[in-house]
Enzyme design. Structure first.
Site, mmCIF file in Angstrom:
data_model
loop_
_atom_site.group_PDB
_atom_site.id
_atom_site.type_symbol
_atom_site.label_atom_id
_atom_site.label_comp_id
_atom_site.label_asym_id
_atom_site.label_seq_id
_atom_site.Cartn_x
_atom_site.Cartn_y
_atom_site.Cartn_z
ATOM 1 N N ASN A 163 11.517 56.974 -11.467
ATOM 2 C CA ASN A 163 10.276 57.468 -10.880
ATOM 3 C C ASN A 163 9.126 56.588 -11.332
ATOM 4 O OD1 ASN A 163 9.246 58.646 -13.476
ATOM 5 N ND2 ASN A 163 11.039 59.975 -13.204
ATOM 6 N N ARG A 164 7.931 56.909 -10.891
ATOM 7 C CA ARG A 164 6.774 56.050 -11.115
ATOM 8 C C ARG A 164 6.032 56.320 -12.425
ATOM 9 N NH1 ARG A 164 5.236 53.564 -6.266
ATOM 10 N NH2 ARG A 164 6.264 54.389 -4.401
#
Length: 415
Positions: free
Chosen positions: A207-208
């Protein structure tokens, strides 16, 4: 500002070099007075090099300047670190056997003691009485941090981190004589960053999350006096100084680390971005593009709900007589849709997870992840109204840690 920095005879004296650096880099004039015993741990040459001033612990050096009187009179602030059990006893009983204890007797400005000793010494009735005596006379005595001590034992008695002592000293000078470190003596576990679920030796599902908010929380908790344990998944920023770092990669590794860390934690903050799913199978070799153009099919399985499991474990364990129940804080990275807005999803998640506080982020491609600013809403299971916090991630973290301090002390936040 003119600061006298007294150094006690404990192994934690080496940490005080970092505190001295914080004072001098802020532009303060620092006179270091080590006890004779402390010079067995850190020599006077170190203090002279870092302070830029001559160092002595004898009342018979530079007698013409009457240092045993002058230094205490002229000091805007006196900080003693580490304040050993012996030094606290001497200060409480007004002894004047060396330059430091003489200077303490002559002090006319604020005095701050940062204790460090073994747990049994800190908890001994004599030490507790000495601390209360010093506090009753207007001196500020920090609570020691909790954690690993000199030997194999652990407990309250660690020297607070230099940054914590520095912040407390500045608050004291600014007239906050009744200041308190809201998490003093508390153990706080914080998860940060984003987990990565491997597909093969090269690829992963991720994920970011950059870890910036979790790191900022660790700094805020440390500066609030807590002993901080950081469960660090993938992060784009380095972990802060003065915290214990436990590296993890996957959601399962984070679960194992979180359950172990929660056993002795007063507060658990799950701010990491944990993958909801992981591949059912992990290829031992890199997944190749096939000439037949067949697309690989990746089957996912749900990861355990770590936050909910922590709550269930906490509730099952309960709190002992006279103890406060462990405080658990969750984070919700949400996007609204046609079924509801971000806050509605946050409220539902708070009810579903059962944690004490839920910090809700409105996330998106250019929101929160990797950014230096954040805007959150803190929801409470107790039913108090939502609390908004906006600003840099440092400012938002300070607001969250302040709210946690209020919850621990059962004080309702201001509207």
């Amino acid at each position: 500002m003119r600061i006298v920095l007294g150094v006690g005879g404990g192994i934690a004296a080496y940490k005080v070099a970092s505190l001295l650096r914080l004072f001098t880099e802020a532009g303060h004039h620092v006179t270091v007075i080590p006890t004779e015993a402390s010079t067995r741990f850190v020599g006077t040459a170190t203090w002279e090099a870092l302070s830029g001033n001559p160092v002595s612990n004898s009342v018979f050096d530079d007698v013409h300047q009457v240092n045993h009187v002058r230094l205490g009179h002229e000091a805007d602030l006196i900080v003693v670190a580490p304040a050993t059990a012996d030094l606290l006893a001497k200060a409480a009983t007004g002894q004047a056997g060396d330059l430091l204890t003489n200077t303490l007797l002559m002090a006319r400005g604020p005095v701050l003691f940062a204790p460090a000793m073994h747990t049994e010494m800190w908890q001994h009735a004599a030490t507790r009485a000495n601390v209360e005596t010093l506090r009753s006379r207007g001196a500020a005595v920090l609570e020691p941090a909790t954690g690993r001590l000199t030997g194999a034992d652990s407990g309250p008695g660690r020297l607070p981190e230099p940054e914590v002592i520095y912040d407390a000293a500045m608050a004291l000078v600014q007239g906050q004589s009744d200041f308190q470190l809201p998490l003093a003596g508390r153990i706080v576990t914080i998860s940060a960053g984003g987990t990565r679920e491997p597909l093969d030796p090269v690829r992963f599902l991720g994920n970011r999350s950059s870890g910036k908010q979790g790191v900022a929380l660790a700094v805020a908790a440390r500066n609030a006096g807590a002993t901080v344990r950081l469960l660090a998944a993938h992060m784009d920023v380095p972990p802060p100084a003065g915290v214990e770092v436990v590296p993890v990669e996957t959601a399962l590794q984070l679960r194992e680390a979180a359950l172990a860390a929660a056993a002795d934690s007063d507060v658990v903050i799950m701010s990491a971005a944990v993958a909801d799913f992981r591949p059912t199978e992990i290829s031992d070799t890199k997944i190749k593009k096939r000439d037949d153009h067949a697309d690989p099919v990746i089957t996912l399985v749900r990861n355990p709900d770590i936050l909910r499991e922590l709550v269930e474990l906490r509730n099952l364990k309960g709190a002992g007589a006279g103890e406060k129940q462990q405080l658990i804080v969750g984070f919700a990275a949400e996007t609204g849709d046609s079924q509801g807005d971000v806050l509605a999803y946050g409220e539902a998640k708070l009810h579903r997870k059962g944690c004490d506080l839920l910090v809700v982020n409105h996330v998106g491609t250019d929101k929160v992840f990797g950014q230096d600013h954040n805007s959150v809403v803190i929801l409470a299971r107790s039913g108090s109204g939502p609390q908004e916090a906006t600003g840099t991630k440092t400012e938002v973290s300070a607001a969250i840690i302040s709210r946690i301090g209020l919850e621990l002390n059962s004080v309702s936040p201001r509207a």
